[in-house]
Design an enzyme around this catalytic site. Structure first.
Site, PDB file in Angstrom:
ATOM      1  CB  SER A  94      -0.944   0.016   1.200  1.00 13.44           C
ATOM      2  OG  SER A  94      -0.234   0.176   2.406  1.00 13.44           O
ATOM      3  CE  LYS A 136      -2.624   2.046   5.046  1.00 14.70           C
ATOM      4  NZ  LYS A 136      -2.659   1.304   3.766  1.00 14.70           N
TER       5      LYS A 136
END
Length: 259
Positions: free
Chosen positions: A50, A91
């Protein structure tokens, strides 16, 4: 000859002392660098793609242990939040408390408080997000997105949750500073697209100093350890050359006497 012997012996003792000092200092720097790294950084294996292409699944990264209050926009953080599955995740922070995050604005860019942000780290250089969205980040919270926007399960997926997809600063445990493996990963740059916003971007951690300490220590240890064998070899060569010279002179004198 006795004076020369004392001089050579003195030089030998000085060289031995300096080599011992080099090894001692080298050990301090070498071990100190590793201990420093163990205190400041935690190794972490990235679980998904991701955050690609910045970091890939399986990459071993060095994450600096920090307090959530030190986080700035653009930081890649390790955090854990119950609404996100209560497991460590990685993230990028794109918004902090009070920010209005929107996509997509000018030329498909993410906007923070109406300012379009350049994001050169994105895998897809087109839209910053396939789905349009807006969110206002509550005070003390962080809004997080993955760099692989087409497949990242990030704050956009949690927009209907309390806090509009944001997580508390207290959920952050570390900030990524470098990719340790593979070796060509290197340091992770702070994105300058956020630098003009209030608060700017964070400063890199001490990973360069840590690596420099380990490298300098290793060089000093090798140099100090190599002094003894090198000095003995050079001393042996000098003695051999000196003995050969004296033998040649003796033969020359004997020959002259016979003549």
């Amino acid at each position: 000859m006795s004076g020369k012997g004392r001089t050579d012996d003195g030089r030998g003792r000085l060289g031995s002392a300096l080599s011992g000092l080099a090894v001692a200092v080298g050990c301090v720097l070498f071990l100190g660098g590793f201990i420093w790294g163990a205190v400041v950084y935690q190794p972490y294996t990235v679980p998904t793609d991701s955050m690609s292409p910045t970091v890939m699944a399986g990459d071993r990264v060095l994450a600096q242990r920090i307090d959530g209050g030190q986080v700035r926009r653009g930081d890649i953080v390790v955090f854990r939040d119950a609404q996100w599955g209560d497991m460590p995740m990685v993230k990028r922070v794109v918004g902090v408390g009070g920010d209005k995050i929107a996509c997509c604005g000018d030329r498909g860019k993410l906007t923070v408080n109406g300012t379009a942000v350049e994001e050169p780290y994105l895998r897809n250089k087109g839209l910053a997000s396939r789905d349009s969205f807006t969110a206002t980040v509550p005070k003390g919270q962080l809004f997080l997105l993955g760099d692989e926007r087409s497949g990242s399960l990030d704050s956009r997926v949690h927009l209907q949750d309390p806090g509009q997809g944001s997580v508390p600063r207290s959920a952050v445990t570390a900030r990524l500073d470098a990719v340790a493996w593979p070796l060509d990963g290197g340091l992770l740059d702070r994105p300058q697209g956020f630098a003009a916003l209030p608060g700017g971007v964070s400063q890199p951690g001490p990973v360069k100093l840590m690596v420099g300490s380990v490298a300098a220590g290793a060089l000093l240890i090798l140099a100090g350890a190599a002094y003894g064998p090198i000095a003995r070899r050079l001393s042996g060569k000098r003695r051999g050359a000196s003995g050969s010279g004296r033998g040649g002179a003796g033969r020359g004198t004997a020959a002259a006497g016979v003549g």
